[in-house]
Design a protein around this motif. Structure first.
Motif, PDB file in Angstrom:
ATOM      1  N   VAL A  55     -42.038 -41.956 -25.454  1.00 18.71           N
ATOM      2  CA  VAL A  55     -42.500 -41.879 -24.063  1.00 18.71           C
ATOM      3  C   VAL A  55     -43.965 -41.473 -24.004  1.00 18.71           C
ATOM      4  CG1 VAL A  55     -42.255 -40.607 -21.910  1.00 18.71           C
ATOM      5  CG2 VAL A  55     -40.223 -41.403 -23.120  1.00 18.71           C
ATOM      6  N   PHE A  56     -44.328 -40.459 -24.773  1.00 19.48           N
ATOM      7  CA  PHE A  56     -45.692 -39.936 -24.646  1.00 19.48           C
ATOM      8  C   PHE A  56     -46.731 -40.823 -25.323  1.00 19.48           C
ATOM      9  CE2 PHE A  56     -45.874 -35.866 -22.413  1.00 19.48           C
ATOM     10  CZ  PHE A  56     -44.531 -35.750 -22.086  1.00 19.48           C
ATOM     11  N   ILE A  57     -46.332 -41.591 -26.340  1.00 15.60           N
ATOM     12  CA  ILE A  57     -47.309 -42.485 -26.973  1.00 15.60           C
ATOM     13  C   ILE A  57     -47.339 -43.828 -26.261  1.00 15.60           C
ATOM     14  CG2 ILE A  57     -47.930 -43.705 -29.094  1.00 15.60           C
ATOM     15  CD1 ILE A  57     -48.334 -40.772 -29.361  1.00 15.60           C
ATOM     16  N   GLU A  58     -46.153 -44.427 -26.092  1.00 14.86           N
ATOM     17  CA  GLU A  58     -46.135 -45.776 -25.513  1.00 14.86           C
ATOM     18  C   GLU A  58     -46.391 -45.764 -24.014  1.00 14.86           C
ATOM     19  OE1 GLU A  58     -42.630 -48.011 -26.486  1.00 14.86           O
ATOM     20  OE2 GLU A  58     -43.431 -48.522 -28.463  1.00 14.86           O
ATOM     21  N   GLY A  59     -45.823 -44.764 -23.332  1.00 13.51           N
ATOM     22  CA  GLY A  59     -45.951 -44.753 -21.884  1.00 13.51           C
ATOM     23  C   GLY A  59     -47.159 -43.963 -21.402  1.00 13.51           C
ATOM     24  N   LEU A  60     -47.281 -42.739 -21.917  1.00 14.14           N
ATOM     25  CA  LEU A  60     -48.313 -41.836 -21.397  1.00 14.14           C
ATOM     26  C   LEU A  60     -49.499 -41.712 -22.350  1.00 14.14           C
ATOM     27  CD1 LEU A  60     -45.894 -39.060 -20.120  1.00 14.14           C
ATOM     28  CD2 LEU A  60     -46.917 -40.897 -18.807  1.00 14.14           C
ATOM     29  N   GLY A  61     -49.634 -42.683 -23.252  1.00 12.36           N
ATOM     30  CA  GLY A  61     -50.722 -42.633 -24.232  1.00 12.36           C
ATOM     31  C   GLY A  61     -52.084 -42.481 -23.586  1.00 12.36           C
ATOM     32  N   GLY A  62     -52.234 -43.035 -22.387  1.00 12.20           N
ATOM     33  CA  GLY A  62     -53.528 -42.945 -21.707  1.00 12.20           C
ATOM     34  C   GLY A  62     -53.892 -41.531 -21.318  1.00 12.20           C
ATOM     35  N   LEU A  63     -52.893 -40.649 -21.252  1.00 16.42           N
ATOM     36  CA  LEU A  63     -53.153 -39.263 -20.837  1.00 16.42           C
ATOM     37  C   LEU A  63     -53.244 -38.307 -22.024  1.00 16.42           C
ATOM     38  CD1 LEU A  63     -50.599 -39.221 -17.900  1.00 16.42           C
ATOM     39  CD2 LEU A  63     -53.075 -39.186 -17.667  1.00 16.42           C
ATOM     40  N   ALA A  81     -55.448 -36.922 -23.785  1.00 17.18           N
ATOM     41  CA  ALA A  81     -56.319 -35.750 -23.723  1.00 17.18           C
ATOM     42  C   ALA A  81     -55.652 -34.637 -22.932  1.00 17.18           C
ATOM     43  CB  ALA A  81     -57.646 -36.129 -23.116  1.00 17.18           C
ATOM     44  N   ASN A  82     -54.964 -35.016 -21.833  1.00 17.89           N
ATOM     45  CA  ASN A  82     -54.328 -33.997 -21.001  1.00 17.89           C
ATOM     46  C   ASN A  82     -53.120 -33.384 -21.681  1.00 17.89           C
ATOM     47  OD1 ASN A  82     -55.498 -36.343 -19.378  1.00 17.89           O
ATOM     48  ND2 ASN A  82     -55.552 -34.647 -17.930  1.00 17.89           N
ATOM     49  N   TRP A  83     -52.230 -34.254 -22.168  1.00 15.00           N
ATOM     50  CA  TRP A  83     -51.019 -33.641 -22.724  1.00 15.00           C
ATOM     51  C   TRP A  83     -51.262 -32.944 -24.055  1.00 15.00           C
ATOM     52  CZ3 TRP A  83     -49.837 -36.070 -27.214  1.00 15.00           C
ATOM     53  CH2 TRP A  83     -49.799 -37.475 -27.322  1.00 15.00           C
ATOM     54  N   SER A  84     -52.271 -33.371 -24.807  1.00 22.21           N
ATOM     55  CA  SER A  84     -52.455 -32.666 -26.082  1.00 22.21           C
ATOM     56  C   SER A  84     -52.942 -31.243 -25.837  1.00 22.21           C
ATOM     57  CB  SER A  84     -53.376 -33.433 -27.014  1.00 22.21           C
ATOM     58  OG  SER A  84     -54.694 -33.338 -26.573  1.00 22.21           O
ATOM     59  N   ALA A  85     -53.716 -31.047 -24.739  1.00 21.69           N
ATOM     60  CA  ALA A  85     -54.137 -29.679 -24.412  1.00 21.69           C
ATOM     61  C   ALA A  85     -52.918 -28.826 -24.064  1.00 21.69           C
ATOM     62  CB  ALA A  85     -55.108 -29.708 -23.248  1.00 21.69           C
ATOM     63  N   MET A  86     -51.981 -29.456 -23.349  1.00 22.12           N
ATOM     64  CA  MET A  86     -50.782 -28.732 -22.941  1.00 22.12           C
ATOM     65  C   MET A  86     -49.903 -28.408 -24.160  1.00 22.12           C
ATOM     66  SD  MET A  86     -48.524 -29.951 -19.776  1.00 22.12           S
ATOM     67  CE  MET A  86     -48.103 -31.551 -20.429  1.00 22.12           C
ATOM     68  N   PHE A  87     -49.762 -29.405 -25.031  1.00 18.56           N
ATOM     69  CA  PHE A  87     -48.924 -29.162 -26.207  1.00 18.56           C
ATOM     70  C   PHE A  87     -49.542 -28.161 -27.169  1.00 18.56           C
ATOM     71  CE2 PHE A  87     -46.853 -33.241 -25.079  1.00 18.56           C
ATOM     72  CZ  PHE A  87     -45.620 -32.678 -24.858  1.00 18.56           C
ATOM     73  N   LEU A  88     -50.860 -28.055 -27.129  1.00 23.18           N
ATOM     74  CA  LEU A  88     -51.500 -27.055 -27.973  1.00 23.18           C
ATOM     75  C   LEU A  88     -50.998 -25.664 -27.599  1.00 23.18           C
ATOM     76  CD1 LEU A  88     -53.504 -26.405 -30.122  1.00 23.18           C
ATOM     77  CD2 LEU A  88     -55.297 -26.399 -28.425  1.00 23.18           C
ATOM     78  N   ILE A  89     -50.946 -25.401 -26.288  1.00 21.48           N
ATOM     79  CA  ILE A  89     -50.467 -24.090 -25.830  1.00 21.48           C
ATOM     80  C   ILE A  89     -49.000 -23.895 -26.217  1.00 21.48           C
ATOM     81  CG2 ILE A  89     -49.978 -22.701 -23.794  1.00 21.48           C
ATOM     82  CD1 ILE A  89     -52.318 -23.984 -22.467  1.00 21.48           C
ATOM     83  N   LEU A  90     -48.185 -24.922 -25.930  1.00 20.65           N
ATOM     84  CA  LEU A  90     -46.761 -24.808 -26.238  1.00 20.65           C
ATOM     85  C   LEU A  90     -46.551 -24.624 -27.741  1.00 20.65           C
ATOM     86  CD1 LEU A  90     -45.277 -27.564 -23.910  1.00 20.65           C
ATOM     87  CD2 LEU A  90     -45.364 -25.106 -23.541  1.00 20.65           C
ATOM     88  N   CYS A  91     -47.344 -25.341 -28.512  1.00 17.84           N
ATOM     89  CA  CYS A  91     -47.224 -25.279 -29.961  1.00 17.84           C
ATOM     90  C   CYS A  91     -47.521 -23.869 -30.471  1.00 17.84           C
ATOM     91  CB  CYS A  91     -48.187 -26.302 -30.556  1.00 17.84           C
ATOM     92  SG  CYS A  91     -48.489 -26.122 -32.297  1.00 17.84           S
ATOM     93  N   LEU A  92     -48.622 -23.290 -29.983  1.00 18.98           N
ATOM     94  CA  LEU A  92     -48.978 -21.939 -30.435  1.00 18.98           C
ATOM     95  C   LEU A  92     -47.906 -20.938 -30.019  1.00 18.98           C
ATOM     96  CD1 LEU A  92     -52.808 -21.886 -29.761  1.00 18.98           C
ATOM     97  CD2 LEU A  92     -51.636 -21.917 -31.961  1.00 18.98           C
ATOM     98  N   ALA A  93     -47.457 -21.040 -28.743  1.00 18.25           N
ATOM     99  CA  ALA A  93     -46.439 -20.100 -28.267  1.00 18.25           C
ATOM    100  C   ALA A  93     -45.173 -20.227 -29.113  1.00 18.25           C
ATOM    101  CB  ALA A  93     -46.129 -20.386 -26.800  1.00 18.25           C
TER     102      ALA A  93
END
Lengths: 489, 631
Positions: free
Chosen positions: A260-268, A270-282
């Motif tokens: 979903v995130f690569i095929e569908g939301l790949g255009g975003l 930059a946005n979701w990787s910032a979000m996942f960075l936080i989730l990943c660290l937590a």
């Protein structure tokens, strides 16, 4: 309205076969005598073997079927093969485990198979609604399986809690899907991608939909702060089910989530990787720190599985940051290697019996090396692998994930993840220390002992073979993961 | 191709023993000993071939490929590797033979041989590696074998935590190693030695901004960073300050293990790694100084602790820490050949000392406290005389191997600049301490009146031939390795265009004289204190109470780590658990209690309070993420 071709049915033959097998199990279970129920096990295993062959033949022949609802490709095949394998192990483990627990429910195997079908739909859907269908089929079966120990309040509690929170997260996921539909006018991943590429990326509607999808998937992946159900459910559920959830459900959720995130939301990205960075660290921080203080092995492994989702997210963040696919390939690799070691560890926990019940406290492992040198050695190998120490599979997984982070220009993220990998060695090795370096207190009938059986031996042999062989010679798996990822659009 | 058998033979032995160990238990040595002896023979062959100037490269199989990464498992034999091969297979062969007697009758006899064969394989693969990743993998594998061996055959209950500590302390070092490895790959796009070394000169100006993620600027040369990170690994593995704490505890394992792993081979991996990567270290003067100073501090600290220990294996263990300090210091001063030379001679005489300790320990039925020994030299003549040879070599007595190699280090250090001169003085001081503690060990254990438990004193006798033969062979090598011309054999690999690292001169003679004098003074002092005035040690201990207790308690490093790192982490974790992750256990228990007493229990379970908390946490997660992305 929808063009329908019978050739499409042939391409979902594995799913159809497994559903058929599940139905046979449900129908035959009430009429079979307890002693004949082993037949259901062999039926399920045979079906999985056939499906494995069918899916393997689909790797080279990608196709989009049911007018874009389902896609058959190498990416889906990678996950499906992993899922068949894990399901097979689950069935074998359950065969021994259910006998020990005196749970003679034939329909158990039916639910395992239905859940598998749900997972298969998840990883091969290119439409958000198909995907939702798959997650619900998987989850509903899991809710039932988690509560299977009907005499045990903790199992019921786990089931009920899992159900309520799962429903909550499904609602969020569905809400996200509907917002995304509102923003892009479609639920098909390629069409969503096309719509996003022609839009302003800062559109709040689009971003909010992304957030909701993240939360929905975050629950299934047990990512902090959506992880809280995990320890309770993993501890309360029958251990064979826990192993299935920790490995198969997590793998399928990652499979669907990445598509979903690569095929569908790949255009975003930059946005979701910032979000996942936080989730990943937590996730890395909380998962590893909380695992330190657990006294129950199942809870410890639950936190460990949370932490491992954190390592896998490092690869996701790397992809979002850099846009190369090596990050995604490292996630596939990580989860497939994680499957072997986690399943092996749970299998040992399941079969360590104390009186009539499971010995799942760390103390119960005291002196296991003296009483059961083979079981202790296997557990040692699984723990060492979970801690990411070479030359085991766990090291290869971590190495690839960290390398993808370094390649994406995030060396500090690799460093942080590495620090937590060092900390994790403490809680994994504590178990080893208890097994090897403490004398068993007494050898009376109540002291924990391993119940070995032929089916358990097969499970453990498969798990340890995966951990050792892919540690020494990971190249085929690495190449398969790369091939799978290249199928993603 | 035949040299691939050098590591594969021990691996085969391990596999046979692992799979069929139960059936061949008492005959396990018939599998393991020939395998490792054959390895030794092949290593000698490789040594001779390499000595003629050739380098052997044998790629075995492709391990990992993806994108730019291409790593083979391969063997790379040059002069440096050849020396290590001889040391590893040589000591391993002797330890295998010694084990026949030492572990005789043990129920895990075959398993023990299996593990030392596995260790030998891993160690050989480590030194044979042609790339950093293979080095790292087997670097960890040897640690794992060591952990398994201590874990299976600990001799006292106190070893429980100790073995785990050894492993965890090494994780700290390996964390740095792994980061260094990633950084090498990031900087050079490869991990193969032969790709990295030629590419080095192109990157001399590359720097990294360490404070980048925090918005600051602190530019550090990438070589310094790589060298220091990799050195962290060496600090762990070679037991350098501040990660030296694990080695003495690892002595709880059986003595053949101490000799093989904790004296001759595994712990020297750090020194080997620094020497192997000399081209990288040479480019960073900062890192070199850090290496040299770390080595020097370890050298002095280890020696001061060894002075007061009463467990004979611990004395030898701290002595190992101290001698490893010598080697690391030599590498840090650019005298890689001297460091490797000392590594080789030390491997021989330290293995001898450990095996000698083992012989004493067996004879006394597992007594390790020196204060319960004494007067053993007539009862155990072979052990005694070989032990004396080992101690002479350790003390640097003229014409022994230890004399030549230690002298080589000190002379090279002296001629390498101001830092080198300071450190040479420390080296001389340590030589004095070394001679003192090694002869304290000899005098207290073998001389004087017997304090042996009367039960054992009557039937005290020399252990079997399989134990004494390795002692005699090692004693011969403790002298002989000094005359093989190792430094001149090794020097060509470390010459990277600069002038020779070791110009000998009149200074050399002066240092040699000073080192010899220090050794002799140390021995004489030990003789004066422990033989002529047996009541003096106690008076000294009382007079210098604080110093004595500090040394006896290893300068309280363990206690400090416990207070600084272990306890705060665990305390924080359990706080976090209680407060952040809800009162899980309590909650569950209450939930069950309520479920039983109240009706409608399913609803009760769900409403035990936590479920709402969990859902609330998810909702908060949504809000935070929304705030982060949208605001």
């Amino acid at each position: 309205m929808m063009p329908f071709s019978s050739a499409d049915l042939f391409l979902i033959l594995p799913e159809l076969l497994i559903i058929t097998a599940a139905c046979i199990v449900f129908v035959l279970d009430p009429v079979l005598r307890t002693s004949d129920k082993d037949g259901l096990v062999w039926l399920s295993l045979g079906t999985l073997a056939v499906c494995m062959g069918l899916t393997a033949s689909q790797i080279q022949a990608p196709a989009t079927i049911f007018s874009g609802l389902v896609v058959i490709d190498a990416y889906g095949a990678f996950w499906k093969l992993l899922l068949y394998f894990v399901t097979g192990l689950t069935i074998l483990l359950s065969h021994s485990y259910l006998k020990e627990e005196r749970l003679y429910f034939g329909e158990y195997y039916g639910f395992v198979l239905l859940s598998l079908v749900g997972m298969m739909v998840m990883v091969s859907s290119s439409d958000l609604l198909t995907l939702y269908l798959g997650t619900e089929l998987m989850s509903l079966s899991l809710y039932v399986m988690a509560g299977l120990k009907r005499s045990e309040p903790r199992s019921l509690e786990a089931s009920a809690k899992y159900f309520v929170l799962g429903a909550f997260s499904s609602g969020i996921l569905l809400y996200g899907i509907s917002l995304l539909y509102g923003a892009t006018g479609s639920t098909r991943l390629p069409e969503i991608a096309a719509a996003i590429s022609s839009r302003n990326l800062d559109d709040p509607l689009l971003l909010f939909a992304t957030i909701l999808l993240t939360v929905g998937f975050g629950f299934k992946l047990a990512v902090v702060p959506f992880h809280m159900w995990t320890p309770d459910v993993y501890q309360g559920a029958p251990t064979s089910v826990t192993a299935f959830m920790a490995v198969a459900a997590k793998a399928a959720s990652f499979g669907a989530f990445l598509r979903v995130f690569i095929e569908g939301l790949g255009g975003l990205k930059a946005n979701w990787s910032a979000m996942f960075l936080i989730l990943c660290l937590a996730t890395l921080i909380l998962g590893n720190i909380l695992a330190l203080v657990q006294i129950n092995v199942k809870r410890m492994l639950a936190y460990s599985s949370i932490a491992h989702a954190g390592y896998a997210l490092v690869g996701v963040v790397a992809t979002g940051h850099m846009g190369n696919s090596s990050g995604i390939a490292s996630v596939l690799l990580y989860l497939s290697l994680y499957a072997f070691m986690t399943f092996g560890a749970f299998a040992i926990v399941a079969m360590l019996r104390k009186g009539g019940i499971e010995g799942d406290n760390i103390e119960d492992f005291t002196g296991l090396a003296k009483r059961h040198p083979v079981a202790a050695l296997l557990m040692l190998i699984f723990m060492v692998s979970l801690a990411g120490i070479p030359p085991t599979a766990g090291f290869i997984g971590k190495l690839y994930v960290f390398m993808s982070a370094v390649e994406a220009g995030l060396p500090w993220l690799a460093a942080v993840a590495l620090i937590f990998a060092v900390i994790s060695a403490y809680y994994y090795l504590r178990l080893v220390m208890v097994m090897y370096m403490r004398e068993p207190s007494d050898l009376s009938s109540t002291s924990p002992r391993m119940v070995m059986s032929p089916s358990l031996s097969i499970v453990l042999a498969c798990a340890v073979a995966g951990v050792v062989i892919f540690g020494i010679y990971p190249n085929p798996l690495v190449n398969f993961a790369i091939q799978a990822v290249s199928a993603l659009k | 191709m035949i040299y691939a058998l050098i590591p594969l033979l021990p691996l085969t032995a391990f596999l046979i023993l692992g799979l069929a160990g139960r059936h061949i238990n008492a005959r396990a040595h018939l599998v393991a000993v020939p395998a490792v002896l054959l390895s030794l023979a092949l290593s000698v062959g490789a040594f001779i071939e390499v000595a003629s100037g050739s380098v052997i490269s044998l790629p075995l199989y492709t391990w990992l490929t993806s994108g730019t990464l291409d790593i083979h498992i391969g063997l790379h034999i040059d002069r440096l590797t050849a020396v290590m091969l001889l040391l590893v297979t040589g000591v391993s062969s002797l330890v295998h033979v010694y084990t026949i007697g030492y572990m005789h009758g043990d129920p895990g006899y075959a398993r023990f041989f299996g593990y030392i064969a596995l260790f030998t394989f891993s160690m050989l693969m480590l030194v044979l590696a042609d790339n950093l990743l293979q080095l790292f993998v087997f670097w960890e594998a040897v640690g794992l074998c060591s952990y398994l061996l201590i874990g299976h055959w600990y001799e006292r209950a106190s070893a429980c935590a100790a073995a785990t500590k050894a492993f965890l302390v090494n994780r700290v070092g390996d964390f740095g190693f792994m980061l260094g490895l990633l950084l090498v790959w990031y900087s050079f796009g490869s991990l193969n030695y032969l790709d990295i070394f030629p590419a080095l000169h192109e990157a001399t100006e590359v720097t990294m901004n360490l404070l980048g993620p925090f918005g600051g600027t602190w530019e550090v040369s990438v070589f310094t960073l790589i060298a220091l990170l990799l050195f962290t690994g060496a600090v762990g593995k070679s037991a350098q300050v501040p990660l030296h704490v694990w080695l003495p505890d690892a002595m709880e394992g059986p003595t053949p293990i101490s000799a093989l792993i904790h004296a001759a081979t595994m712990v020297t991996a750090g020194v080997f790694m620094v020497a192997r990567l000399a081209p990288i270290y040479n480019l960073s003067p900062t890192a070199m100084s850090v290496v040299a100073i770390t080595g020097a501090v370890t050298m002095v600290l280890g020696a001061t602790i060894a002075l007061t220990q009463t467990d004979i294996k611990r004395v030898v263990a701290y002595s190992t820490v101290s001698q490893l300090g010598y080697m690391i210091m030599a590498c840090g001063l650019g005298a890689y050949a001297s460091g490797m030379y000392h590594l080789l001679t030390h491997g021989a005489f330290k293995a001898l000392l450990f095996l000698g300790c083992g012989s004493v320990i067996i004879a006394l039925h597992h007594e390790q406290d020196m204060r319960h020994m004494g007067g053993l030299k007539d009862k155990l003549p072979i052990t005694y005389w070989t032990f004396v040879v080992g101690s002479l070599a350790l003390a640097g007595f003229p014409l022994t191997a230890g004399f030549f190699s230690k002298d080589d280090i000190l002379v090279s250090a002296w001629s390498s600049g101001d830092l080198g001169r300071t450190l040479t003085l420390l080296g001389l001081l340590t030589a004095l301490l070394t001679a003192f503690y090694s002869f304290r060990l000899v005098f207290v254990t073998f001389w004087g009146t017997s304090h042996v438990d009367p039960h054992h004193a009557e039937h005290l006798h020399e252990p079997s031939r399989t134990i004494t033969t390795p002692l005699i062979i090692l004693a011969v090598f403790s002298v002989l390795t000094g005359y093989l011309g190792i430094p001149s054999f090794l020097e060509p690999i470390f010459q990277t265009g600069g002038e020779p690292a070791v110009p000998h001169g009149s200074d050399g003679l002066m240092i040699m004289a000073a080192a010899t004098a220090m050794g002799l003074i140390g021995m004489a002092a030990a003789y004066y204190v422990y033989v002529l005035n047996p009541d003096l040690p106690e008076r000294l201990a009382r007079q210098w109470g604080r110093l004595y207790r500090g040394s006896l308690n290893k300068w309280y490093v363990d206690e400090a780590y416990d207070c600084l790192f272990v306890r705060p982490t665990l305390a924080a974790a359990s706080k976090l658990w209680k407060h952040v992750d809800v009162h899980v256990i309590d909650g569950t228990v209450n939930g069950i209690a309520r479920a039983i007493t109240w009706g409608g229990w399913l609803l009760r379970l769900v409403q035990s309070g936590q479920t709402q908390h969990y859902a609330l946490a998810m909702a908060v997660g949504i809000v935070v993420l929304t705030a982060y992305l949208l605001l």
